[in-house]
Design a protein around this motif. Sequence first.
Motif, PDB file in Angstrom:
ATOM      1  N   UNK A 133      64.021  -4.493  29.084  1.00  0.00           N
ATOM      2  CA  UNK A 133      65.066  -4.130  28.140  1.00  0.00           C
ATOM      3  C   UNK A 133      65.237  -2.612  28.043  1.00  0.00           C
ATOM      4  N   UNK A 134      64.415  -1.865  28.731  1.00  0.00           N
ATOM      5  CA  UNK A 134      64.605  -0.416  28.770  1.00  0.00           C
ATOM      6  C   UNK A 134      65.827  -0.070  29.616  1.00  0.00           C
ATOM      7  N   UNK A 135      66.615   0.868  29.146  1.00  0.00           N
ATOM      8  CA  UNK A 135      67.775   1.325  29.915  1.00  0.00           C
ATOM      9  C   UNK A 135      67.291   2.126  31.124  1.00  0.00           C
ATOM     10  N   UNK A 136      67.635   1.651  32.298  1.00  0.00           N
ATOM     11  CA  UNK A 136      67.235   2.322  33.535  1.00  0.00           C
ATOM     12  C   UNK A 136      68.438   2.877  34.299  1.00  0.00           C
ATOM     13  N   UNK A 137      69.645   2.612  33.757  1.00  0.00           N
ATOM     14  CA  UNK A 137      70.847   3.086  34.433  1.00  0.00           C
ATOM     15  C   UNK A 137      71.945   3.373  33.421  1.00  0.00           C
ATOM     16  N   UNK A 138      72.700   4.444  33.674  1.00  0.00           N
ATOM     17  CA  UNK A 138      73.846   4.821  32.863  1.00  0.00           C
ATOM     18  C   UNK A 138      75.124   4.659  33.676  1.00  0.00           C
ATOM     19  N   UNK A 139      76.139   4.086  33.068  1.00  0.00           N
ATOM     20  CA  UNK A 139      77.479   4.115  33.625  1.00  0.00           C
ATOM     21  C   UNK A 139      78.283   5.122  32.807  1.00  0.00           C
ATOM     22  N   UNK A 140      78.841   6.115  33.487  1.00  0.00           N
ATOM     23  CA  UNK A 140      79.524   7.210  32.794  1.00  0.00           C
ATOM     24  C   UNK A 140      80.908   7.433  33.406  1.00  0.00           C
ATOM     25  N   UNK A 141      81.870   7.905  32.606  1.00  0.00           N
ATOM     26  CA  UNK A 141      83.201   8.194  33.161  1.00  0.00           C
ATOM     27  C   UNK A 141      83.145   9.346  34.148  1.00  0.00           C
ATOM     28  N   UNK A 142      84.167   9.441  34.988  1.00  0.00           N
ATOM     29  CA  UNK A 142      84.138  10.389  36.097  1.00  0.00           C
ATOM     30  C   UNK A 142      84.058  11.843  35.647  1.00  0.00           C
ATOM     31  N   UNK A 143      84.536  12.147  34.451  1.00  0.00           N
ATOM     32  CA  UNK A 143      84.499  13.532  33.972  1.00  0.00           C
ATOM     33  C   UNK A 143      83.357  13.772  32.983  1.00  0.00           C
TER      34      UNK A 143
ATOM     35  N   UNK B  75      70.019  -0.690  40.172  1.00  0.00           N
ATOM     36  CA  UNK B  75      69.777  -0.904  38.750  1.00  0.00           C
ATOM     37  C   UNK B  75      68.341  -0.580  38.349  1.00  0.00           C
ATOM     38  N   UNK B  76      67.415  -0.743  39.252  1.00  0.00           N
ATOM     39  CA  UNK B  76      65.996  -0.574  38.937  1.00  0.00           C
ATOM     40  C   UNK B  76      65.523   0.813  39.350  1.00  0.00           C
ATOM     41  N   UNK B  77      65.316   1.670  38.377  1.00  0.00           N
ATOM     42  CA  UNK B  77      64.899   3.041  38.664  1.00  0.00           C
ATOM     43  C   UNK B  77      63.396   3.195  38.463  1.00  0.00           C
ATOM     44  N   UNK B  78      62.774   4.138  39.167  1.00  0.00           N
ATOM     45  CA  UNK B  78      61.342   4.378  38.967  1.00  0.00           C
ATOM     46  C   UNK B  78      61.066   4.983  37.591  1.00  0.00           C
ATOM     47  N   UNK B  79      59.812   4.941  37.184  1.00  0.00           N
ATOM     48  CA  UNK B  79      59.397   5.581  35.936  1.00  0.00           C
ATOM     49  C   UNK B  79      59.738   7.064  35.996  1.00  0.00           C
ATOM     50  N   UNK B  80      60.279   7.582  34.898  1.00  0.00           N
ATOM     51  CA  UNK B  80      60.696   8.979  34.735  1.00  0.00           C
ATOM     52  C   UNK B  80      62.068   9.260  35.345  1.00  0.00           C
ATOM     53  N   UNK B  81      62.721   8.223  35.892  1.00  0.00           N
ATOM     54  CA  UNK B  81      64.026   8.389  36.526  1.00  0.00           C
ATOM     55  C   UNK B  81      65.015   7.416  35.893  1.00  0.00           C
TER      56      UNK B  81
ATOM     57  N   UNK C 194      65.621   4.245  26.326  1.00  0.00           N
ATOM     58  CA  UNK C 194      65.138   4.696  27.631  1.00  0.00           C
ATOM     59  C   UNK C 194      63.623   4.879  27.640  1.00  0.00           C
ATOM     60  N   UNK C 195      63.089   5.561  26.626  1.00  0.00           N
ATOM     61  CA  UNK C 195      61.709   6.040  26.700  1.00  0.00           C
ATOM     62  C   UNK C 195      60.668   5.149  26.042  1.00  0.00           C
ATOM     63  N   UNK C 196      61.055   4.251  25.147  1.00  0.00           N
ATOM     64  CA  UNK C 196      60.064   3.360  24.546  1.00  0.00           C
ATOM     65  C   UNK C 196      59.320   2.602  25.641  1.00  0.00           C
ATOM     66  N   UNK C 197      58.003   2.506  25.496  1.00  0.00           N
ATOM     67  CA  UNK C 197      57.147   1.878  26.513  1.00  0.00           C
ATOM     68  C   UNK C 197      57.253   2.588  27.864  1.00  0.00           C
ATOM     69  N   UNK C 198      57.655   3.874  27.853  1.00  0.00           N
ATOM     70  CA  UNK C 198      57.785   4.667  29.079  1.00  0.00           C
ATOM     71  C   UNK C 198      58.817   4.103  30.048  1.00  0.00           C
ATOM     72  N   UNK C 199      59.693   3.238  29.553  1.00  0.00           N
ATOM     73  CA  UNK C 199      60.698   2.648  30.432  1.00  0.00           C
ATOM     74  C   UNK C 199      60.208   1.465  31.236  1.00  0.00           C
ATOM     75  N   UNK C 200      59.054   0.898  30.873  1.00  0.00           N
ATOM     76  CA  UNK C 200      58.447  -0.163  31.678  1.00  0.00           C
ATOM     77  C   UNK C 200      59.014  -1.548  31.401  1.00  0.00           C
ATOM     78  N   UNK C 201      59.757  -1.713  30.304  1.00  0.00           N
ATOM     79  CA  UNK C 201      60.252  -3.038  29.942  1.00  0.00           C
ATOM     80  C   UNK C 201      61.583  -3.370  30.593  1.00  0.00           C
TER      81      UNK C 201
END
Length: 363
Positions: free
Chosen positions: A230-240, A294-300, A221-228
């Motif tokens: 290949x940076x993870x900008x979104x999480x898919x999580x189970x409902x609970x 899918x595309x989140x702003x920096x810090x989000x 997530x945080x390497x390169x401040x999320x600018x790449x």
Amino acid sequence: MPIKGNSKLSMQLQQRINAFATLGSFLGQFASEGAIKNPQIPANESYFERMLQQLQSAKDHNGWFTRDNLRFACASWSEALSEENLKKWTSKYNFKNGAPKTIAVIMAGNIPLVGFHDFISVLISGNQILIKQSSNDDQILPLLSEYLQIIEPQFQGRITITKDKLSDFDAVIATGSNNTARYFDHYFSRYPHIIRKNRNSVAVLTGGETPAQLQALADDIFTYFGLGCRNVSKLFVPEDYNFDDFFNAVFEKKDIIQHNKYINNYDYNKAVYLMSGIQLLDNEFLLLKEDASYSSPISVVFYEYYSDTKSLRDKLAANSERIQCIVSDSGISNEINFGKAQTPQLWDYADGVDTLDFLLKLS
């Protein structure tokens, strides 16, 4: 598939491999704090101090290019450019001894040396490269190009970096935003081309991840401040899903908020969301927002709940053209391990398009 061709071609390819392996060793000197000069590296007397100066210039020129991020880029490319990796990468292709083509490469500038894989691919394929750099990342590659031509005369005259309008080329590789991609598609339509658009990376969590895996996810997530891309900008999580474990694991990245440009983005995004009445999860340096995009702003980082893995797999497959890579340990097709998003191998191609195959088929 083994490398085919005559012995002269094989020798030329081995020379290129040797040169890039040497370049990898050269970059490795700058991979940690307090660069250590290795007297065994060719031309180091002329280029070691100059590289230090260019890294400082890159830092001064672009506020996102911190010392840590520049060191990380040098370390990643040094590891990728081992002789073993270079041989493994090139071994499945049919290299030809044809006349070199001129490949115009338009590079992005979001992270340090972001266009370096295209640079390597064009040259190792035996072609010559015409480079148009982003002004955000134009400090380091010219020196590395010069160094490469010094240690391997085969590359001399095959590397051109220009600020002028591109002309006299045979094919194009261009990377940009969705908007610029539309322009590229139109402008370069009559040439063989690879046009790359915006992509983002995602992580799929099950709730069963270990603390070590979630800490590795923090790097994604945080390497390169999320600018790449290949940076993870979104999480898919189970409902609970309970986000406490996630927040505990990423807390080690809290010092990122000390970076001036990052905190400005964090404060701005937080204010905009709160003024709009949007619910957030906030640990004072990262905002989590439930969002289908899918595309989140920096810090989000966006997150989205899923009810079952089959539906999620179908969703990811349907949106594959928007996704660069999937970080997970849940058996999803083409997933990569936590912590590996920003250390791709040479054979991990952007957008899933085999650049080297494209280049070798031009001749």
